[in-house]
Enzyme design. Structure first.
Site, PDB file in Angstrom:
ATOM      1  N   ALA A  23      21.965  29.264  55.355  1.00 11.91           N
ATOM      2  CA  ALA A  23      21.980  30.352  54.431  1.00 11.91           C
ATOM      3  C   ALA A  23      20.724  30.396  53.619  1.00 11.91           C
ATOM      4  O   ALA A  23      20.042  29.447  53.581  1.00 11.91           O
ATOM      5  CB  ALA A  23      23.034  30.015  53.227  1.00 11.91           C
TER       6      ALA A  23
ATOM      7  N   GLU B  62      19.432  10.619  50.952  1.00 15.94           N
ATOM      8  CA  GLU B  62      18.207   9.679  51.168  1.00 15.94           C
ATOM      9  C   GLU B  62      17.007  10.530  50.687  1.00 15.94           C
ATOM     10  O   GLU B  62      16.068   9.923  50.613  1.00 15.94           O
ATOM     11  CB  GLU B  62      18.383   9.441  52.558  1.00 15.94           C
ATOM     12  CG  GLU B  62      17.159   8.121  53.091  1.00 15.94           C
ATOM     13  CD  GLU B  62      17.169   7.142  51.902  1.00 15.94           C
ATOM     14  OE1 GLU B  62      18.226   6.144  52.325  1.00 15.94           O
ATOM     15  OE2 GLU B  62      16.538   6.910  51.264  1.00 15.94           O
TER      16      GLU B  62
ATOM     17  N   LYS C 120      13.886  10.902  39.506  1.00 19.15           N
ATOM     18  CA  LYS C 120      14.137  10.045  40.742  1.00 19.15           C
ATOM     19  C   LYS C 120      14.499   8.461  40.092  1.00 19.15           C
ATOM     20  O   LYS C 120      15.105   7.776  40.497  1.00 19.15           O
ATOM     21  CB  LYS C 120      12.881  10.225  41.361  1.00 19.15           C
ATOM     22  CG  LYS C 120      12.459  11.210  42.201  1.00 19.15           C
ATOM     23  CD  LYS C 120      11.129  11.298  42.727  1.00 19.15           C
ATOM     24  CE  LYS C 120      10.972  12.675  43.811  1.00 19.15           C
ATOM     25  NZ  LYS C 120       9.648  12.912  43.807  1.00 19.15           N
TER      26      LYS C 120
ATOM     27  N   ASP D 148       9.723  15.063  37.573  1.00 20.36           N
ATOM     28  CA  ASP D 148      10.147  14.998  38.696  1.00 20.36           C
ATOM     29  C   ASP D 148      10.567  13.437  38.884  1.00 20.36           C
ATOM     30  O   ASP D 148      11.495  12.796  39.327  1.00 20.36           O
ATOM     31  CB  ASP D 148       9.232  15.400  39.790  1.00 20.36           C
ATOM     32  CG  ASP D 148       9.556  15.086  41.075  1.00 20.36           C
ATOM     33  OD1 ASP D 148      10.163  15.666  41.742  1.00 20.36           O
ATOM     34  OD2 ASP D 148       8.763  13.949  41.446  1.00 20.36           O
TER      35      ASP D 148
ATOM     36  N   GLY E  82      10.890  10.839  49.398  1.00 22.52           N
ATOM     37  CA  GLY E  82      10.903  11.920  50.897  1.00 22.52           C
ATOM     38  C   GLY E  82      11.470  11.187  52.112  1.00 22.52           C
ATOM     39  O   GLY E  82      12.665  10.739  52.167  1.00 22.52           O
TER      40      GLY E  82
ATOM     41  N   GLY F   1       7.008  16.677  52.031  1.00 22.75           N
ATOM     42  CA  GLY F   1       6.468  17.340  53.194  1.00 22.75           C
ATOM     43  C   GLY F   1       7.724  17.699  54.048  1.00 22.75           C
ATOM     44  O   GLY F   1       8.849  16.719  54.148  1.00 22.75           O
TER      45      GLY F   1
ATOM     46  N   GLY G 268      -2.214  21.902  48.608  1.00 17.29           N
ATOM     47  CA  GLY G 268      -0.692  22.454  48.571  1.00 17.29           C
ATOM     48  C   GLY G 268      -0.044  21.344  48.082  1.00 17.29           C
ATOM     49  O   GLY G 268       1.306  21.305  48.279  1.00 17.29           O
TER      50      GLY G 268
ATOM     51  N   GLU H  64       2.432  22.287  42.845  1.00 18.96           N
ATOM     52  CA  GLU H  64       2.849  23.542  42.885  1.00 18.96           C
ATOM     53  C   GLU H  64       2.126  24.604  41.991  1.00 18.96           C
ATOM     54  O   GLU H  64       1.194  24.013  41.109  1.00 18.96           O
ATOM     55  CB  GLU H  64       4.342  23.441  42.028  1.00 18.96           C
ATOM     56  CG  GLU H  64       5.375  22.355  42.739  1.00 18.96           C
ATOM     57  CD  GLU H  64       5.952  23.101  44.025  1.00 18.96           C
ATOM     58  OE1 GLU H  64       5.987  24.294  43.956  1.00 18.96           O
ATOM     59  OE2 GLU H  64       6.715  22.404  44.531  1.00 18.96           O
TER      60      GLU H  64
ATOM     61  N   ILE I  45      10.899   8.154  52.835  1.00 21.85           N
ATOM     62  CA  ILE I  45      11.133   6.460  52.822  1.00 21.85           C
ATOM     63  C   ILE I  45      12.472   6.162  52.679  1.00 21.85           C
ATOM     64  O   ILE I  45      13.274   6.577  51.729  1.00 21.85           O
ATOM     65  CB  ILE I  45      10.225   6.010  51.421  1.00 21.85           C
ATOM     66  CG1 ILE I  45       9.011   6.458  51.471  1.00 21.85           C
ATOM     67  CG2 ILE I  45      10.261   4.569  51.230  1.00 21.85           C
ATOM     68  CD1 ILE I  45       8.274   6.120  50.172  1.00 21.85           C
TER      69      ILE I  45
HETATM   70  P1  NDP Z   1      11.931  25.733  49.148  1.00 23.33           P
HETATM   71  O1  NDP Z   1      11.785  26.334  48.056  1.00 23.33           O
HETATM   72  O2  NDP Z   1      10.781  25.361  50.322  1.00 23.33           O
HETATM   73  O3  NDP Z   1      13.172  26.181  49.753  1.00 23.33           O
HETATM   74  C1  NDP Z   1      14.228  26.518  49.494  1.00 23.33           C
HETATM   75  C2  NDP Z   1      15.239  27.360  50.270  1.00 23.33           C
HETATM   76  O4  NDP Z   1      16.379  27.699  49.712  1.00 23.33           O
HETATM   77  C3  NDP Z   1      14.716  28.826  50.651  1.00 23.33           C
HETATM   78  O5  NDP Z   1      14.728  28.867  52.371  1.00 23.33           O
HETATM   79  C4  NDP Z   1      15.414  29.765  49.890  1.00 23.33           C
HETATM   80  O6  NDP Z   1      15.790  30.852  50.570  1.00 23.33           O
HETATM   81  C5  NDP Z   1      16.927  28.926  49.945  1.00 23.33           C
HETATM   82  N1  NDP Z   1      17.619  29.288  48.563  1.00 23.33           N
HETATM   83  C6  NDP Z   1      17.263  29.090  47.360  1.00 23.33           C
HETATM   84  N2  NDP Z   1      18.336  29.497  46.448  1.00 23.33           N
HETATM   85  C7  NDP Z   1      19.239  30.113  47.281  1.00 23.33           C
HETATM   86  C8  NDP Z   1      20.466  30.681  47.298  1.00 23.33           C
HETATM   87  N3  NDP Z   1      21.020  30.970  45.955  1.00 23.33           N
HETATM   88  N4  NDP Z   1      21.247  31.113  48.424  1.00 23.33           N
HETATM   89  C9  NDP Z   1      20.731  30.869  49.445  1.00 23.33           C
HETATM   90  N5  NDP Z   1      19.613  30.380  49.754  1.00 23.33           N
HETATM   91  C10 NDP Z   1      18.980  29.831  48.650  1.00 23.33           C
HETATM   92  O7  NDP Z   1      12.506  24.028  48.850  1.00 23.33           O
HETATM   93  P2  NDP Z   1      12.044  23.078  49.559  1.00 23.33           P
HETATM   94  O8  NDP Z   1      12.623  22.826  51.064  1.00 23.33           O
HETATM   95  O9  NDP Z   1      10.775  22.244  49.114  1.00 23.33           O
HETATM   96  O10 NDP Z   1      13.186  21.713  48.608  1.00 23.33           O
HETATM   97  C11 NDP Z   1      14.425  21.709  49.151  1.00 23.33           C
HETATM   98  C12 NDP Z   1      15.163  20.518  48.276  1.00 23.33           C
HETATM   99  O11 NDP Z   1      14.706  19.334  48.984  1.00 23.33           O
HETATM  100  C13 NDP Z   1      14.899  20.496  46.850  1.00 23.33           C
HETATM  101  O12 NDP Z   1      16.094  20.040  46.113  1.00 23.33           O
HETATM  102  C14 NDP Z   1      13.714  19.618  46.625  1.00 23.33           C
HETATM  103  O13 NDP Z   1      13.954  18.992  45.507  1.00 23.33           O
HETATM  104  C15 NDP Z   1      14.256  18.512  47.621  1.00 23.33           C
HETATM  105  N6  NDP Z   1      12.951  17.757  48.470  1.00 23.33           N
HETATM  106  C16 NDP Z   1      11.768  18.626  48.830  1.00 23.33           C
HETATM  107  C17 NDP Z   1      10.612  17.853  49.173  1.00 23.33           C
HETATM  108  C18 NDP Z   1       9.680  18.549  49.670  1.00 23.33           C
HETATM  109  O14 NDP Z   1       8.632  17.924  50.274  1.00 23.33           O
HETATM  110  N7  NDP Z   1       9.425  19.965  49.608  1.00 23.33           N
HETATM  111  C19 NDP Z   1      10.615  16.393  49.262  1.00 23.33           C
HETATM  112  C20 NDP Z   1      11.961  15.475  48.987  1.00 23.33           C
HETATM  113  C21 NDP Z   1      12.992  16.328  48.407  1.00 23.33           C
HETATM  114  P3  NDP Z   1      14.540  32.135  51.045  1.00 23.33           P
HETATM  115  O15 NDP Z   1      13.743  31.066  52.083  1.00 23.33           O
HETATM  116  O16 NDP Z   1      15.174  33.112  51.728  1.00 23.33           O
HETATM  117  O17 NDP Z   1      13.904  32.220  49.576  1.00 23.33           O
HETATM  118  N1  HSE Z   2       6.667  17.410  43.929  1.00 25.61           N
HETATM  119  C1  HSE Z   2       7.223  15.946  44.336  1.00 25.61           C
HETATM  120  C2  HSE Z   2       5.900  15.001  44.535  1.00 25.61           C
HETATM  121  C3  HSE Z   2       7.786  16.557  45.804  1.00 25.61           C
HETATM  122  O1  HSE Z   2       4.866  15.699  44.206  1.00 25.61           O
HETATM  123  O2  HSE Z   2       6.166  14.087  44.831  1.00 25.61           O
HETATM  124  C4  HSE Z   2       8.689  15.401  46.242  1.00 25.61           C
HETATM  125  O3  HSE Z   2       9.883  15.093  45.634  1.00 25.61           O
END
Ligand code: NDP
Ligand code: HSE
Length: 445
Positions: free
Chosen positions: A46, A130, A206, A202, A135, A309, A188, A191, A137
């Site tokens: 989704a 987890e 945690k 953040d 991430g 990552g 990168g 944000e 770990i």
């Molecule tokens: P992103 O912002 O990169 O991706 C979010 C995804 O969710 C996108 O594909 C988006 O769709 C989709 N999305 C958002 N809202 C909706 C909705 N209402 N319905 C359907 N799809 C939706 O997030 P990340 O991958 O970075 O992070 C995902 C989770 O993992 C978060 O909770 C984050 O805190 C956690 N996390 C992330 C880490 C990281 O390194 N990035 C590390 C550890 C945890 P679309 O692509 O179409 O916009």
């Molecule tokens: N923004 C977070 C960080 C991503 O810099 O560690 C993982 O939660």
């Protein structure tokens, strides 16, 4: 060839992490099936926008914007959308529809964890997370399972990669906060809006998750004391280095006894701290994370690795998926959250810690004794004092006194006594300004 019955896996989100989970699930499907004893069939992904560019190619026919129908068709739902809503609604729906859930959503767990675990308990579903802390770990499972027979006293972690990258650069390259943040953004790590990272939100989420697990107690995120690291200066980092310390943004969760009442409770806090350069956490560089756990029987343990990552975090998500799939096949209720200890959560004032205070004072007879007197009035004992040679303040007129810098490190005292001492010192006539107040964790170098 072995034939497995398939478990239907629904993925919500195909961003940084979700797209890598989809890729690895599709690439390593057979190997994972052999480990689980059932095929893991990705039945849909989704997203919000079907045409958005993806980090890895996901077959177009798997993408959908109808998350509800996808959830209702799944055995296991992996939530990687982030945010509070509709993630909370979707996870609740998934568990009520008989699915187990894997999520990496720390914001959601820190905010609505108790409510979601209650639903899991009610319907016998499993909720795995987890990836939510550190991430790649493994730290949730060690705290929940491996250390379930021990008594954890303290969890001290570098759980935010962006801020560790910035502080590490300030330490090793002598960069200012602003320059280091600009590099983190360019690479990168940070944000476009880095507030959640640099202001400690953040890390506080945690910390709430880690403290809840470690102490078998619900610790709401609002009860976590939080200070960001935007006020840490290059001068503070340099002074810390000269004294054998390094500045790190630490999430510290500890079990303690309130000195006033004798009641046992927990405190969770996030703030910049000085730690000895010999401490294992001082060796955590770049955007890496690490969690240092101290427990009664096991002693000191450290968990280190990539805290973020897409691919790295996908490893933790897939580990949870394998566990969830095994349990799904075995049947029976999920393992509930352990909150039996139900300890009170104290404010930071109850913590016993040490301060390093840097003051600019007028260089007149008796000033040092007067300042020392303020510490003793508040029951705070001084461990070390360093005074720089007195110099003329900029633009000094003839009869104006010279100023000197005092660096005072205290012995342990309650945070309440230490902060009251800082307030008294700050308003003393001879104090021109307070340059820096940092907590010191662990040994003096
Ligand atoms: P992103 O912002 O990169 O991706 C979010 C995804 O969710 C996108 O594909 C988006 O769709 C989709 N999305 C958002 N809202 C909706 C909705 N209402 N319905 C359907 N799809 C939706 O997030 P990340 O991958 O970075 O992070 C995902 C989770 O993992 C978060 O909770 C984050 O805190 C956690 N996390 C992330 C880490 C990281 O390194 N990035 C590390 C550890 C945890 P679309 O692509 O179409 O916009
Ligand atoms: N923004 C977070 C960080 C991503 O810099 O560690 C993982 O939660």
């Amino acid at each position: 060839m072995i034939e497995y019955r398939n478990l239907r896996i629904a993925l919500l989100g195909a961003g940084s992490v979700g797209s890598q989970v989809a890729r690895l699930l599709l690439e390593h499907g057979e190997e994972l099936a052999a480990r689980v004893g059932a095929g893991l069939e990705l039945v849909g992904v989704a997203v919000r926008d079907l045409d958005a560019p993806r980090d890895s190619a996901i077959p177009r026919e798997l993408l959908t914007t109808d998350a509800t129908a996808l959830i209702q068709s799944a055995d296991i739902v992996i939530e990687l959308m982030g945010g509070l809503e509709p993630a909370r609604e979707y996870i609740t729906l998934a568990m009520n529809s008989g699915a187990d859930v894997v999520t990496g959503n720390k914001a959601l767990l820190a905010t609505h964890g108790p409510e979601l675990f209650a639903v899991a308990d009610q319907v016998g579903a499993q909720l795995y997370y987890e990836a939510a802390v550190g991430g790649a770990i493994p730290i949730i499972r060690p705290l929940r399972d491996s250390l379930a027979g021990d008594r954890v006293h303290r969890v001290m972690g570098i759980v935010n990669g962006t801020t560790n990258f910035i502080l590490d650069r300030m330490d090793l390259e002598g960069d200012s906060f602003e320059n280091a943040l600009a590099v983190a953004t360019e690479l990168g790590y940070a944000e476009a809006d880095p507030t959640a990272d640099v202001e400690g939100f953040d890390a506080a989420q945690k910390a709430a998750i880690l403290a809840s697990l470690a102490f078998h107690t619900v610790v709401p995120v609002e009860a976590v004391y939080r200070e960001g690291m935007t006020t840490v200066t290059a001068a503070q980092v340099e002074a810390a280095e000269r004294a054998g310390f390094v500045v790190k943004l630490l999430a510290i969760c500890e079990r303690l006894t309130d000195p006033e009442t004798g009641v046992e409770g927990v405190v969770a806090r996030v703030h910049p701290s000085l730690i000895s350069r010999r401490h294992p956490l001082a060796a955590v560089h770049d955007a890496k994370n690490a969690v240092f756990v101290q427990s009664e029987a096991a002693g000191d343990l450290m968990f280190y690795g990539a805290g973020a990552g897409g691919t790295e975090t996908a490893s933790a998500v897939l580990g949870d998926l394998v566990s969830a799939a095994r349990r799904h096949l075995a049947g029976g209720p999920g393992v509930g959250e352990s909150t039996h200890a139900n300890l009170p959560v104290f404010p930071i004032g109850a913590v016993t810690t040490r301060y390093q205070l840097t003051l600019v004072v007028t260089d007149k007879p008796g000033v040092l004794a007067q300042i020392a007197g303020l510490f003793s009035e508040h029951g705070v004992s001084v461990e070390a004092v360093q005074q720089t040679v007195a110099t003329a303040p900029p633009g000094r007129s003839g009869d104006e006194p010279l100023t000197a810098t005092l660096v005072i490190v205290t012995h342990e005292a309650t945070d309440a006594a230490l902060s009251a001492t800082v307030a008294a010192v700050s308003s003393h006539d001879a104090v021109v300004r307070v340059e820096s107040v940092l907590r010191v964790e662990g040994e003096t170098p």
